[in-house]
Design a protein around this motif. Structure first.
Motif, PDB file in Angstrom:
ATOM      1  N   ARG A  37     -41.266 -29.399 -11.719  1.00 41.33           N
ATOM      2  CA  ARG A  37     -41.099 -28.614 -11.992  1.00 41.33           C
ATOM      3  C   ARG A  37     -39.844 -27.335 -12.242  1.00 41.33           C
ATOM      4  N   GLY A  38     -41.037 -26.211 -12.935  1.00 38.28           N
ATOM      5  CA  GLY A  38     -39.078 -25.520 -13.437  1.00 38.28           C
ATOM      6  C   GLY A  38     -38.670 -25.469 -15.103  1.00 38.28           C
ATOM      7  N   VAL A  39     -38.075 -24.728 -15.554  1.00 38.96           N
ATOM      8  CA  VAL A  39     -37.238 -25.343 -16.302  1.00 38.96           C
ATOM      9  C   VAL A  39     -36.941 -26.204 -16.536  1.00 38.96           C
TER      10      VAL A  39
ATOM     11  N   ARG B 176     -38.663 -26.397 -24.507  1.00 38.38           N
ATOM     12  CA  ARG B 176     -37.714 -25.332 -24.274  1.00 38.38           C
ATOM     13  C   ARG B 176     -37.064 -24.437 -25.798  1.00 38.38           C
TER      14      ARG B 176
ATOM     15  N   VAL C 270     -45.553 -24.786 -21.214  1.00 40.75           N
ATOM     16  CA  VAL C 270     -44.454 -24.109 -20.604  1.00 40.75           C
ATOM     17  C   VAL C 270     -44.661 -22.921 -19.708  1.00 40.75           C
ATOM     18  N   TYR C 271     -45.758 -22.842 -20.068  1.00 36.37           N
ATOM     19  CA  TYR C 271     -46.661 -21.348 -18.483  1.00 36.37           C
ATOM     20  C   TYR C 271     -46.486 -21.965 -17.377  1.00 36.37           C
TER      21      TYR C 271
ATOM     22  N   LYS D 132     -46.003 -24.811 -16.500  1.00 35.85           N
ATOM     23  CA  LYS D 132     -44.682 -25.813 -15.841  1.00 35.85           C
ATOM     24  C   LYS D 132     -43.150 -24.645 -15.082  1.00 35.85           C
ATOM     25  N   LEU D 133     -43.428 -23.358 -15.318  1.00 41.92           N
ATOM     26  CA  LEU D 133     -42.348 -22.103 -14.892  1.00 41.92           C
ATOM     27  C   LEU D 133     -43.462 -21.411 -13.963  1.00 41.92           C
TER      28      LEU D 133
ATOM     29  N   ALA E 260     -38.618 -15.801 -16.323  1.00 45.50           N
ATOM     30  CA  ALA E 260     -38.373 -17.072 -15.742  1.00 45.50           C
ATOM     31  C   ALA E 260     -37.568 -18.252 -16.454  1.00 45.50           C
ATOM     32  N   LEU E 261     -37.331 -18.393 -18.118  1.00 48.18           N
ATOM     33  CA  LEU E 261     -35.684 -18.838 -18.636  1.00 48.18           C
ATOM     34  C   LEU E 261     -34.008 -18.069 -17.759  1.00 48.18           C
TER      35      LEU E 261
END
Length: 958
Positions: free
Chosen positions: A895-897, A905, A938-939, A941-942, A953-954
């Motif tokens: 999870r995360g970037v 990405r 993306v939303y 996972k972030l 977040a990025l």
């Protein structure tokens, strides 16, 4: 003394009271002047352009200031009635006089007032327009009307309201002048409005009357605060500052246009967002055009001609061009422009004349008949051609002009070619199609058809094929025919129509050989490249392929494609890798697509990858991707990004390969290439390969069932697909099916002369499948053959891959030693996935052999590299081995970037920069829905709810 009224300041957050939204300040200013407590008599003149809200303001003022006992009489000037004597005066008083005659008046009219009354009702002597009353009757009537006002004012305050004073008749204006000079101390209020349209005989009189108004207020265009207030009132909701600003720009702050626009938006159910704000002129309200047309017509016939000319000149032009298109003298056009400026409909500077607002221009444009537009466009085009104006400017008018304007075809084609060079594909197609409507000879028609077809390659292959075929049949120019044949064959190949593509190349090359050997050679190169890629035709061209020498191209432009073909030939012949690389570099020294339509340069990219120069191949492919994106060609983008994906596989960039494979599929889908097509299948194969390496077997299996069923077509781009499908089946435990795929891959590559270890390591994969089935001898035979061929080839990565398979098949101490050699060869190469896999295998076998220190070192390296490139299966396998050693390593992030795919990405970065979903879709050559799906992922996972938290977040990951 004349006083200019200044409305009170208004706070930016002021909202309309509901009385007169947008003009609250002006309303308050006039109300203060007309209050009974201010002065017994006063005169206020409200000036403003048409649609500024003058009449609405007058009505609102009267409604607000009138009290019980006040007498209110009103009238309005009209351009159609300005010739009737005392027309406005009659409107003001006639009904009061009639009330008196019918006995309903509160007091009778007598004396001079009675005389005036009899003249107004027709009981006295009449006169015709322009003929004075006899024996001083004019003067008597003016005095009588004055006494009529005195009589009425004796009953209470009298409010005289006159709208559109500029259209009042001359006699009424004289009377009003007489009254204003004599009304001091009478309880009389004169409230009038004056537009800027006053012209002709009555202009001087209206101007003289205007000077007698003590107070004057000019209605300026609404500012953004007022526009926001009006929008909130009409729409019933708050609007953003950007939306209000767009509305003000579109309407020029004109209250009538603004109200009409907002009502049209409300009726259409349009959202009040940024997208609608950018397309406001598409919502031209019904009826506005007729109103604008009437205002312009009132300014004179020349004014109408000028406005129509300005429409076809896109709303702005200099006076000289405007006069020519309107068929007026320059002086006549200037006079008309002055009238239109005075009427508040246009602006004029030293450089250009323009409509005051985009919405006014679009509304009037709808009133110009199509036939009139065509006539004006033709006139504009002829003027521009005579003045040597830029081709694009003249062509823009020729597109809309009738067929037959002299020289139109040449100008349209030249402008289309320029548009194509600038990647304005839509403009180029429109211009080519328009040129084809003209009467053309065969040569010119062929040029237009071929230009149209080459442009359509970017988005519509079926139409492109049709037009290129027709153009090729008509053309007699050798260079043009070569370009057309190459472009046509490329389109046909993209749709898997290989035999047709080869036939076009072969026949056109043969026809051109006696006329233009260089062009013929270039087409032959494409023919040979296409033939080699197919198992049924590869053998038939092998001898011709061996005959070719670089010197055959001399110093011509055929050197580059020939070098690309010869790099592939060197690979097939097993020549030194340096020779392969040298030829590939020569082929690509002007980029991957110097000939625009030829695909032979893909062969040079393949050769570089096989020769251990995948990074160099990647750099060429990456540059081609950027170029294709700049040119806006989805087909060129698909070819380039698929070549980049192939290099990413060589480089072990699993995440990035997955993104490129997805991008290829999306770009091909945009131009109508279906999923059964070989290029779509190849992209799906690369995607399956990445998913398998990431352990996403369920998704990979779904793709395989949808895209990769059966034996697959024999084109060589499917050779790697067989390898990818075999790896998936091996991971699923379907070993026998996997082995069949590996062996079929080997059969096809060998049949087309690409048996070397550098092209595809199918023997290593087949050896491991044999070993899994317990077929040890067959496994050893293939593994040893691969090692032998790899050593002959002399590329470290190829040898390392082969040694890994041999070490795994051999087993024991010998196998461990062989694996160690494989890792040493792969370490430091660009083949990161193969290195991580070999290191993980070596670590696992070392642990089994009890060499724990060596096991730990290689397993840790495997985890690090595999996690870096997104090879989840290798990373998790190595982590499991480390845990078996007693280590407790941290797991990779899911999870995360770090969990974002490369495509996610890329989409996230563009969204964080402020690009809209539609802009992102255009930038990446994907559909809008695709962007939305990526952003949703993306939303998730972030762990954010949407765009507001995206940039932060990025940034946290940096």
């Amino acid at each position: 003394m004349l006083h200019t009224v200044t409305p009170p300041a208004q706070h930016a957050n002021h909202r309309p009271s509901g009385v007169l939204p947008g003009r609250e300040r002006e309303l308050d200013a006039v109300k203060a002047l007309l209050s009974p407590h201010t002065a017994p008599s006063t005169a206020v003149l409200v000036r403003g352009n048409a649609g500024s809200g003058k009449s609405a303001l007058l009505r609102a003022v009267v409604e607000e200031v009138r009290e019980e006992g006040d007498t209110v009489v009103s009238a309005s000037g009209d351009a159609m009635e300005s010739g009737f004597a005392f027309g406005v005066v009659r409107q003001l008083f006639e009904h009061l006089v009639l009330d008196e005659e019918e006995g309903t008046a509160t007091s009778p009219l007598s004396g001079r007032a009675g005389v005036a009354a009899s003249l107004l009702t027709g009981s006295g002597p009449e006169r015709s327009h322009g003929v004075p009353y006899a024996d001083g009757q004019d003067d008597e009537l003016l005095r009588g009307l004055y006494w009529l006002v005195v009589n009425l004012a004796a009953k209470g305050r009298l409010l005289l309201v006159v709208e559109d004073l500029q259209w009042a008749d001359r006699d009424s204006l004289r009377w009003l002048h007489f009254l204003l000079r004599r009304m001091a101390n009478l309880p009389v209020v004169v409230l009038a409005s004056l537009g800027p349209e006053a012209a002709g005989d009555g202009a001087d009189t209206a101007g003289a009357v205007a000077q007698l108004f003590r107070h004057q207020l000019t209605l300026r265009p609404l500012d953004e605060g007022a526009v926001t207030a009006v929008a909130a009132h009409v729409l019933g909701t708050e609007v953003s500052p950007s939306f209000a600003a767009a509305c003000r720009t579109a309407t020029g702050g004109n209250l009538f246009l603004l109200n009409s626009l907002l009502r049209a938006l409300r009726s259409a159910g349009a959202p009040f967002d940024a997208r609608t704000a950018g397309e406001l002129t598409r919502h031209t309200p019904a009826g506005v055009g007729r109103a604008v047309h009437g205002l312009i017509r009132n300014c004179g016939s020349d004014a109408l001609a000028v406005a129509q000319a300005l429409v076809v000149l896109d709303g702005s032009a200099d006076t000289v061009l405007l006069a020519g298109v309107a068929a007026l003298t320059e002086g006549g056009a200037q006079d008309a422009v002055r009238g239109l400026v005075r009427a508040g409909l246009m602006t004029c500077t030293d450089e250009e004349v323009a409509f005051v607002s985009p919405l006014l221009a679009s509304a009037f444009a709808e009133e110009v008949a199509p036939s009139r537009r065509q006539e004006l466009h033709a006139r504009a085009a002829r003027l521009m051609l005579a003045q040597d104006a830029p081709l694009e400017s003249a062509a823009a008018h020729l597109r809309r002009a009738p067929v037959g304007v002299p020289g139109a075809a040449d100008v349209l084609q030249a402008a289309a070619a320029l548009a194509r060079e600038d990647s304005r594909h839509g403009d180029a197609v429109a211009l080519f199609r328009r040129a084809l409507r003209e009467k053309l000879d065969d040569g010119s028609r062929a040029t237009a058809l071929i230009g149209l077809g080459r442009t359509e390659l970017t988005f519509d292959l079926s139409d492109a094929i049709n037009h290129l075929q027709r153009g090729l049949e008509l053309s007699r120019d050798t260079a043009e025919r070569a370009d057309a044949a190459r472009a046509l064959s490329r389109a046909l190949c993209t749709l898997d129509r290989y035999s047709e593509a080869l036939a076009v190349l072969r026949s056109t090359s043969a026809e051109l050989r006696p006329l233009d050997p260089v062009q013929a050679l270039g087409l032959e190169v494409d023919f040979l490249y296409g033939s080699v890629s197919l198992p049924g035709s590869a053998a038939s061209v092998r001898s011709r392929l061996q005959e070719l020498r670089l010197s055959d191209a001399g110093q011509s432009g055929a050197v580059h494609p020939l070098a690309a073909l010869l790099s592939l030939r060197a690979l097939m012949a097993g020549e030194e890798p340096e020779q392969v690389v040298s030829m590939a570099r020569l082929a690509l020294d002007h980029g991957m697509r110097p000939d625009e339509e030829s695909t032979v340069y893909l062969g040079a990219i393949i050769a570089l990858g096989a020769a251990g120069e995948a990074e160099l191949g990647f750099s060429y492919a990456n540059a081609a991707v950027d170029e294709a994106r700049t040119r806006g060609s989805a087909l060129a983008y698909a070819y380039a990004v698929s070549a980049r994906a192939a290099m990413r596989i060589r480089l072990g960039q699993v995440r990035e390969c997955r993104a490129d494979a997805q991008a290829t599929l999306e770009a091909l889908g945009e131009i109508g290439v279906d999923r059964a097509n070989a290029r779509s299948v190849a992209a799906a194969g690369a995607l399956v390969d990445a998913l398998t390496k990431q352990g996403e077997l369920e998704e990979a299996a779904q793709l395989e069932q949808r895209w990769l069923t059966g034996d697959l077509q024999g084109h060589w781009i499917n050779d790697h697909v067989l390898l990818s499908r075999g790896r998936l089946r091996l991971a699923q435990g379907h070993v026998r099916e996997a082995l069949a795929d590996f062996l079929l891959c080997g059969h096809r590559t060998t049949a087309r002369g690409l048996a070397g270890a550098g092209v595809l390591a199918w023997r290593s994969e087949a050896a491991l499948a044999h070993a899994a089935l317990g077929e040890h001898e067959a496994a050893l035979t293939l593994a040893r053959e691969e090692v032998s061929l790899a050593r002959q080839w002399g590329v470290r990565a190829s040898e390392g891959i082969a040694l890994r398979a041999l070490g795994l098949v051999t087993g024991g101490a010998e196998g461990l030693t062989t694996l160690h050699s494989a890792v040493e060869l792969l370490e430091g190469t660009t083949a990161k996935y193969d290195y991580a896999r070999a290191a993980a295998d070596l670590g696992a076998r070392a642990r089994e052999a009890g060499d724990l220190a060596r096991a730990r070192t290689h397993l840790q390296q495997a985890v690090s590299v595999a996690h870096e490139i997104g090879a989840t299966v290798v990373a998790e396998g190595a982590l499991a081995e480390l845990r078996a050693l007693g280590d407790r390593p941290r797991s990779p992030a899911f999870r995360g970037v770090d969990a974002l795919t490369p495509t996610e990405r890329r989409v996230a970065d563009l969204a964080a920069q402020g690009m809209t979903n539609r802009a992102i879709a255009g930038h990446l050559f994907v559909g809008l829905r695709t962007v939305e799906v990526h952003l949703t992922s993306v939303y998730r996972k972030l762990g954010i709810n949407g765009r507001p938290g995206l940039a932060e977040a990025l940034t946290r990951a940096i």
